[in-house]
Design an enzyme around this catalytic site. Structure first.
Site, PDB file in Angstrom:
ATOM      1  N   ASP A 188       0.724  -1.412  -0.003  1.00 49.25           N
ATOM      2  CA  ASP A 188      -0.101   0.077   0.016  1.00 49.25           C
ATOM      3  C   ASP A 188       0.942   1.263   0.034  1.00 49.25           C
ATOM      4  O   ASP A 188       2.041   1.131   0.256  1.00 49.25           O
ATOM      5  CB  ASP A 188      -0.825  -0.027   1.288  1.00 49.25           C
ATOM      6  CG  ASP A 188      -1.782   1.065   1.219  1.00 49.25           C
ATOM      7  OD1 ASP A 188      -2.157   1.652   0.366  1.00 49.25           O
ATOM      8  OD2 ASP A 188      -2.086   1.700   2.400  1.00 49.25           O
ATOM      9  N   SER A 189       0.347   2.391  -0.417  1.00 43.31           N
ATOM     10  CA  SER A 189       1.043   3.580  -0.293  1.00 43.31           C
ATOM     11  C   SER A 189       1.286   4.014   1.096  1.00 43.31           C
ATOM     12  O   SER A 189       2.214   4.855   1.403  1.00 43.31           O
ATOM     13  CB  SER A 189       0.185   4.684  -0.994  1.00 43.31           C
ATOM     14  OG  SER A 189      -1.275   4.904  -0.348  1.00 43.31           O
ATOM     15  N   CYS A 241      -4.118  -1.147  -2.135  1.00 45.51           N
ATOM     16  CA  CYS A 241      -4.162   0.355  -2.283  1.00 45.51           C
ATOM     17  C   CYS A 241      -5.063   0.749  -3.632  1.00 45.51           C
ATOM     18  O   CYS A 241      -4.668   0.323  -4.704  1.00 45.51           O
ATOM     19  CB  CYS A 241      -2.898   0.885  -2.525  1.00 45.51           C
ATOM     20  SG  CYS A 241      -2.719   2.631  -3.033  1.00 45.51           S
ATOM     21  N   GLU A 251      -7.435   8.532  10.722  1.00 44.17           N
ATOM     22  CA  GLU A 251      -6.305   8.425  11.410  1.00 44.17           C
ATOM     23  C   GLU A 251      -5.974   9.087  12.628  1.00 44.17           C
ATOM     24  O   GLU A 251      -5.269   8.895  13.445  1.00 44.17           O
ATOM     25  CB  GLU A 251      -5.209   8.959  10.356  1.00 44.17           C
ATOM     26  CG  GLU A 251      -4.927   8.015   9.123  1.00 44.17           C
ATOM     27  CD  GLU A 251      -3.793   8.263   8.322  1.00 44.17           C
ATOM     28  OE1 GLU A 251      -2.914   9.394   8.609  1.00 44.17           O
ATOM     29  OE2 GLU A 251      -3.527   7.249   7.047  1.00 44.17           O
ATOM     30  N   CYS A 255     -11.862   2.852  -0.265  1.00 44.70           N
ATOM     31  CA  CYS A 255     -10.750   3.037   0.534  1.00 44.70           C
ATOM     32  C   CYS A 255     -10.149   2.343   1.574  1.00 44.70           C
ATOM     33  O   CYS A 255     -11.309   1.933   2.439  1.00 44.70           O
ATOM     34  CB  CYS A 255     -10.682   4.511   0.892  1.00 44.70           C
ATOM     35  SG  CYS A 255      -9.126   5.313   2.062  1.00 44.70           S
ATOM     36  N   HIS A 264      -9.006   2.969   4.558  1.00 49.90           N
ATOM     37  CA  HIS A 264      -9.327   3.633   5.705  1.00 49.90           C
ATOM     38  C   HIS A 264     -10.890   3.253   6.289  1.00 49.90           C
ATOM     39  O   HIS A 264     -10.946   3.113   7.597  1.00 49.90           O
ATOM     40  CB  HIS A 264      -8.827   4.615   5.693  1.00 49.90           C
ATOM     41  CG  HIS A 264      -7.665   5.038   5.792  1.00 49.90           C
ATOM     42  ND1 HIS A 264      -6.781   4.956   4.802  1.00 49.90           N
ATOM     43  CD2 HIS A 264      -6.791   6.044   6.772  1.00 49.90           C
ATOM     44  CE1 HIS A 264      -5.571   5.301   5.165  1.00 49.90           C
ATOM     45  NE2 HIS A 264      -5.648   5.921   6.341  1.00 49.90           N
TER      46      HIS A 264
END
Length: 270
Positions: free
Chosen positions: A13-14, A76, A156, A189, A191
Protein backbone atom coordinates in the site's frame (compact mmCIF):
# COMPACT_ATOMS: atom_id res chain seq x y z
CA UNK A 1 3.29 -29.59 1.79
CA UNK A 2 5.54 -28.12 -0.90
CA UNK A 3 7.97 -25.21 -0.66
CA UNK A 4 5.85 -22.98 -2.89
CA UNK A 5 2.86 -23.25 -0.55
CA UNK A 6 4.95 -22.06 2.39
CA UNK A 7 6.04 -18.86 0.66
CA UNK A 8 4.48 -15.61 1.91
CA UNK A 9 1.80 -13.43 0.37
CA UNK A 10 3.09 -9.96 -0.49
CA UNK A 11 0.71 -7.12 0.41
CA UNK A 12 1.45 -3.47 -0.32
CA UNK A 13 0.00 0.00 0.00
CA UNK A 14 1.05 3.63 -0.29
CA UNK A 15 0.88 3.89 3.49
CA UNK A 16 -0.80 2.39 6.53
CA UNK A 17 -4.36 1.82 5.24
CA UNK A 18 -3.52 -1.52 3.65
CA UNK A 19 -3.19 -3.00 7.12
CA UNK A 20 -7.00 -3.41 7.10
CA UNK A 21 -6.46 -5.82 4.19
CA UNK A 22 -3.71 -7.62 6.12
CA UNK A 23 -6.11 -7.94 9.06
CA UNK A 24 -8.78 -9.48 6.81
CA UNK A 25 -6.20 -11.86 5.30
CA UNK A 26 -5.07 -12.94 8.79
CA UNK A 27 -8.67 -13.76 9.70
CA UNK A 28 -9.58 -15.47 6.40
CA UNK A 29 -6.23 -17.25 5.83
CA UNK A 30 -4.71 -17.79 9.29
CA UNK A 31 -2.03 -20.21 8.05
CA UNK A 32 -0.57 -17.85 5.45
CA UNK A 33 2.71 -16.03 5.98
CA UNK A 34 2.46 -12.35 5.03
CA UNK A 35 4.95 -9.64 4.09
CA UNK A 36 3.57 -6.11 4.08
CA UNK A 37 5.16 -3.00 2.59
CA UNK A 38 3.75 0.47 3.25
CA UNK A 39 5.39 3.41 1.47
CA UNK A 40 4.93 5.75 4.43
CA UNK A 41 7.79 8.07 3.34
CA UNK A 42 6.08 8.94 0.05
CA UNK A 43 2.38 8.80 0.95
CA UNK A 44 -0.04 10.10 -0.34
CA UNK A 45 0.11 8.70 -3.86
CA UNK A 46 -3.17 10.32 -4.89
CA UNK A 47 -1.62 13.70 -5.64
CA UNK A 48 1.22 12.26 -7.76
CA UNK A 49 1.45 11.67 -11.51
CA UNK A 50 0.77 8.33 -13.15
CA UNK A 51 4.47 8.01 -14.05
CA UNK A 52 5.58 8.57 -10.45
CA UNK A 53 3.00 6.11 -9.07
CA UNK A 54 4.12 3.47 -11.58
CA UNK A 55 7.78 4.06 -10.67
CA UNK A 56 7.11 3.73 -6.93
CA UNK A 57 4.96 0.65 -7.54
CA UNK A 58 7.69 -0.99 -9.59
CA UNK A 59 10.16 -0.47 -6.72
CA UNK A 60 7.77 -1.98 -4.17
CA UNK A 61 6.90 -5.00 -6.31
CA UNK A 62 10.61 -5.64 -6.98
CA UNK A 63 11.23 -5.56 -3.21
CA UNK A 64 8.45 -8.10 -2.57
CA UNK A 65 9.56 -10.37 -5.41
CA UNK A 66 13.05 -10.39 -3.88
CA UNK A 67 11.39 -11.76 -0.74
CA UNK A 68 10.10 -14.70 -2.77
CA UNK A 69 6.36 -14.13 -2.41
CA UNK A 70 3.87 -16.52 -4.02
CA UNK A 71 1.08 -13.97 -4.61
CA UNK A 72 0.64 -10.20 -4.60
CA UNK A 73 -2.19 -8.19 -3.08
CA UNK A 74 -2.57 -4.53 -4.11
CA UNK A 75 -4.08 -3.10 -0.92
CA UNK A 76 -4.25 0.43 -2.30
CA UNK A 77 -7.04 1.79 -4.45
CA UNK A 78 -4.78 4.39 -6.10
CA UNK A 79 -2.15 1.83 -7.10
CA UNK A 80 -4.84 -0.58 -8.30
CA UNK A 81 -6.45 2.17 -10.39
CA UNK A 82 -3.24 3.58 -11.88
CA UNK A 83 -0.61 0.82 -11.89
CA UNK A 84 -2.47 -2.48 -11.66
CA UNK A 85 -1.42 -3.49 -15.17
CA UNK A 86 2.23 -2.77 -14.35
CA UNK A 87 2.02 -5.05 -11.29
CA UNK A 88 0.54 -7.88 -13.34
CA UNK A 89 3.26 -7.53 -15.98
CA UNK A 90 5.94 -7.84 -13.31
CA UNK A 91 4.19 -10.74 -11.53
CA UNK A 92 3.95 -12.97 -14.57
CA UNK A 93 1.92 -16.10 -13.77
CA UNK A 94 1.74 -15.27 -10.04
CA UNK A 95 -1.76 -14.51 -8.66
CA UNK A 96 -2.38 -10.77 -8.27
CA UNK A 97 -5.37 -9.53 -6.29
CA UNK A 98 -6.49 -5.94 -5.89
CA UNK A 99 -9.07 -4.11 -3.83
CA UNK A 100 -10.92 -2.61 -6.82
CA UNK A 101 -11.50 -5.85 -8.72
CA UNK A 102 -12.55 -7.66 -5.54
CA UNK A 103 -14.86 -4.83 -4.46
CA UNK A 104 -16.50 -4.60 -7.87
CA UNK A 105 -17.20 -8.35 -8.01
CA UNK A 106 -18.57 -8.38 -4.46
CA UNK A 107 -20.83 -5.37 -5.11
CA UNK A 108 -22.40 -7.04 -8.13
CA UNK A 109 -22.92 -10.22 -6.12
CA UNK A 110 -24.95 -8.48 -3.39
CA UNK A 111 -26.83 -5.69 -5.20
CA UNK A 112 -30.46 -6.51 -5.86
CA UNK A 113 -31.18 -3.77 -8.37
CA UNK A 114 -27.75 -3.14 -9.99
CA UNK A 115 -27.58 0.34 -8.44
CA UNK A 116 -24.25 0.76 -6.61
CA UNK A 117 -22.69 3.64 -4.70
CA UNK A 118 -18.93 4.05 -4.27
CA UNK A 119 -17.26 6.04 -1.48
CA UNK A 120 -13.57 6.66 -2.20
CA UNK A 121 -10.77 9.21 -2.23
CA UNK A 122 -10.86 11.94 -4.87
CA UNK A 123 -8.13 10.23 -6.92
CA UNK A 124 -9.93 6.90 -7.00
CA UNK A 125 -13.23 8.55 -7.93
CA UNK A 126 -11.57 10.61 -10.67
CA UNK A 127 -9.88 7.50 -12.07
CA UNK A 128 -13.35 5.96 -12.64
CA UNK A 129 -11.73 2.61 -11.83
CA UNK A 130 -14.65 1.15 -9.87
CA UNK A 131 -17.15 2.07 -12.57
CA UNK A 132 -14.92 0.47 -15.22
CA UNK A 133 -14.45 -2.69 -13.15
CA UNK A 134 -18.18 -3.01 -12.44
CA UNK A 135 -19.25 -2.22 -16.02
CA UNK A 136 -16.76 -4.78 -17.37
CA UNK A 137 -18.86 -7.43 -15.61
CA UNK A 138 -22.28 -5.79 -15.94
CA UNK A 139 -22.65 -2.90 -18.43
CA UNK A 140 -26.19 -2.27 -17.16
CA UNK A 141 -25.14 -1.49 -13.59
CA UNK A 142 -25.69 2.08 -12.40
CA UNK A 143 -22.77 3.62 -10.47
CA UNK A 144 -22.83 6.72 -8.29
CA UNK A 145 -19.45 7.78 -6.88
CA UNK A 146 -18.73 10.14 -3.98
CA UNK A 147 -15.28 11.53 -3.15
CA UNK A 148 -14.72 11.67 0.63
CA UNK A 149 -11.38 13.48 1.15
CA UNK A 150 -11.96 14.27 4.85
CA UNK A 151 -12.46 10.69 6.02
CA UNK A 152 -8.84 9.48 5.86
CA UNK A 153 -7.47 12.09 8.31
CA UNK A 154 -10.44 11.53 10.63
CA UNK A 155 -9.82 7.78 10.69
CA UNK A 156 -6.09 8.27 11.29
CA UNK A 157 -6.96 10.62 14.15
CA UNK A 158 -8.94 7.78 15.68
CA UNK A 159 -12.23 9.71 15.55
CA UNK A 160 -14.22 6.65 14.52
CA UNK A 161 -17.39 7.59 16.41
CA UNK A 162 -16.76 11.29 16.92
CA UNK A 163 -19.59 13.72 16.19
CA UNK A 164 -17.40 15.52 13.63
CA UNK A 165 -16.91 12.24 11.76
CA UNK A 166 -20.61 11.41 11.98
CA UNK A 167 -21.60 14.79 10.50
CA UNK A 168 -18.95 14.44 7.77
CA UNK A 169 -20.15 10.95 6.85
CA UNK A 170 -23.73 12.19 6.82
CA UNK A 171 -22.86 14.94 4.34
CA UNK A 172 -20.99 12.55 2.05
CA UNK A 173 -23.87 10.07 2.15
CA UNK A 174 -26.53 12.65 1.25
CA UNK A 175 -26.09 12.54 -2.56
CA UNK A 176 -25.75 8.75 -2.48
CA UNK A 177 -28.87 8.18 -0.39
CA UNK A 178 -30.83 10.84 -2.27
CA UNK A 179 -30.55 8.76 -5.42
CA UNK A 180 -33.47 6.36 -5.70
CA UNK A 181 -32.49 2.75 -5.54
CA UNK A 182 -28.84 2.71 -4.41
CA UNK A 183 -28.88 -0.46 -2.31
CA UNK A 184 -25.15 -1.25 -2.15
CA UNK A 185 -22.21 0.89 -1.06
CA UNK A 186 -18.59 0.04 -1.83
CA UNK A 187 -16.05 1.27 0.73
CA UNK A 188 -13.45 2.21 -1.87
CA UNK A 189 -10.61 3.14 0.49
CA UNK A 190 -8.75 0.87 2.91
CA UNK A 191 -9.33 3.36 5.75
CA UNK A 192 -13.10 3.18 5.49
CA UNK A 193 -13.70 -0.31 6.99
CA UNK A 194 -12.97 1.22 10.39
CA UNK A 195 -16.05 3.40 9.87
CA UNK A 196 -18.43 0.49 9.20
CA UNK A 197 -20.30 0.74 12.52
CA UNK A 198 -20.95 4.45 11.94
CA UNK A 199 -21.90 3.93 8.29
CA UNK A 200 -24.36 1.19 9.23
CA UNK A 201 -26.04 3.60 11.64
CA UNK A 202 -26.25 6.36 9.04
CA UNK A 203 -27.28 4.13 6.12
CA UNK A 204 -29.04 1.13 7.70
CA UNK A 205 -30.83 -0.01 4.54
CA UNK A 206 -27.72 -0.10 2.36
CA UNK A 207 -25.46 -3.15 2.07
CA UNK A 208 -21.80 -2.24 2.72
CA UNK A 209 -19.05 -3.85 0.65
CA UNK A 210 -15.79 -3.93 2.62
CA UNK A 211 -12.89 -3.95 0.13
CA UNK A 212 -10.59 -5.53 2.72
CA UNK A 213 -12.85 -8.53 3.36
CA UNK A 214 -13.68 -9.01 -0.32
CA UNK A 215 -9.98 -8.93 -1.23
CA UNK A 216 -9.20 -11.57 1.38
CA UNK A 217 -11.99 -13.76 -0.02
CA UNK A 218 -10.63 -13.29 -3.56
CA UNK A 219 -7.13 -14.19 -2.33
CA UNK A 220 -8.44 -17.41 -0.76
CA UNK A 221 -10.11 -18.42 -4.03
CA UNK A 222 -6.98 -17.58 -6.07
CA UNK A 223 -4.68 -19.57 -3.77
CA UNK A 224 -7.00 -22.57 -3.91
CA UNK A 225 -7.23 -22.38 -7.71
CA UNK A 226 -3.43 -22.38 -7.99
CA UNK A 227 -2.94 -24.99 -5.24
CA UNK A 228 -0.92 -22.45 -3.24
CA UNK A 229 -2.82 -22.56 0.09
CA UNK A 230 -0.44 -23.13 3.01
CA UNK A 231 -1.58 -26.21 4.98
CA UNK A 232 0.82 -25.49 7.84
CA UNK A 233 -1.12 -24.91 11.07
CA UNK A 234 1.81 -24.25 13.41
CA UNK A 235 1.51 -20.46 13.22
CA UNK A 236 1.97 -17.87 10.49
CA UNK A 237 4.84 -15.40 10.20
CA UNK A 238 4.04 -11.72 9.66
CA UNK A 239 6.65 -9.17 8.64
CA UNK A 240 6.03 -5.46 8.13
CA UNK A 241 8.24 -3.09 6.15
CA UNK A 242 7.77 0.65 5.79
CA UNK A 243 9.82 3.37 4.09
CA UNK A 244 9.49 5.65 7.14
CA UNK A 245 8.22 5.32 10.70
CA UNK A 246 6.29 8.50 11.43
CA UNK A 247 5.69 9.52 15.03
CA UNK A 248 2.17 8.09 15.25
CA UNK A 249 2.67 5.12 12.94
CA UNK A 250 2.64 2.46 15.68
CA UNK A 251 -0.62 3.78 17.15
CA UNK A 252 -2.38 4.11 13.79
CA UNK A 253 -0.98 0.84 12.46
CA UNK A 254 -2.11 -1.19 15.46
CA UNK A 255 -5.59 0.36 15.24
CA UNK A 256 -5.84 -0.74 11.61
CA UNK A 257 -4.33 -4.17 12.22
CA UNK A 258 -6.30 -4.89 15.37
CA UNK A 259 -3.22 -6.25 17.13
CA UNK A 260 0.32 -5.25 18.06
CA UNK A 261 2.72 -4.47 15.21
CA UNK A 262 5.71 -6.77 15.59
CA UNK A 263 8.61 -7.47 13.21
CA UNK A 264 8.47 -3.92 11.87
CA UNK A 265 11.44 -2.74 9.84
CA UNK A 266 12.26 0.42 7.90
CA UNK A 267 13.73 0.08 4.41
CA UNK A 268 14.49 2.69 1.78
CA UNK A 269 13.49 2.10 -1.84
CA UNK A 270 14.67 3.88 -4.95
Amino acid sequence: MNALQQKPIGVFDSGVGGLTVVRALMERLPNENIIYFGDTARVPYGVKSRHTIETYTEQIVSFLLEHDVKALVIACNTIAAVAGQKVRQMAGAMPVLDVISAGATAALAVTRNQSIGVMATSTTVNSNAYARAIHAQNPQARILSQACPLLVPLVEEGWLDHEVTRLTVREYLKPLLAEDGVDTLVLGCTHYPLLKPLLKQEAPRVTLVDSAITTAEAAARALDAANLRNPNTTGADYRFYVSDIPLRFQTIGERFLGRSLEQLEMVSLG
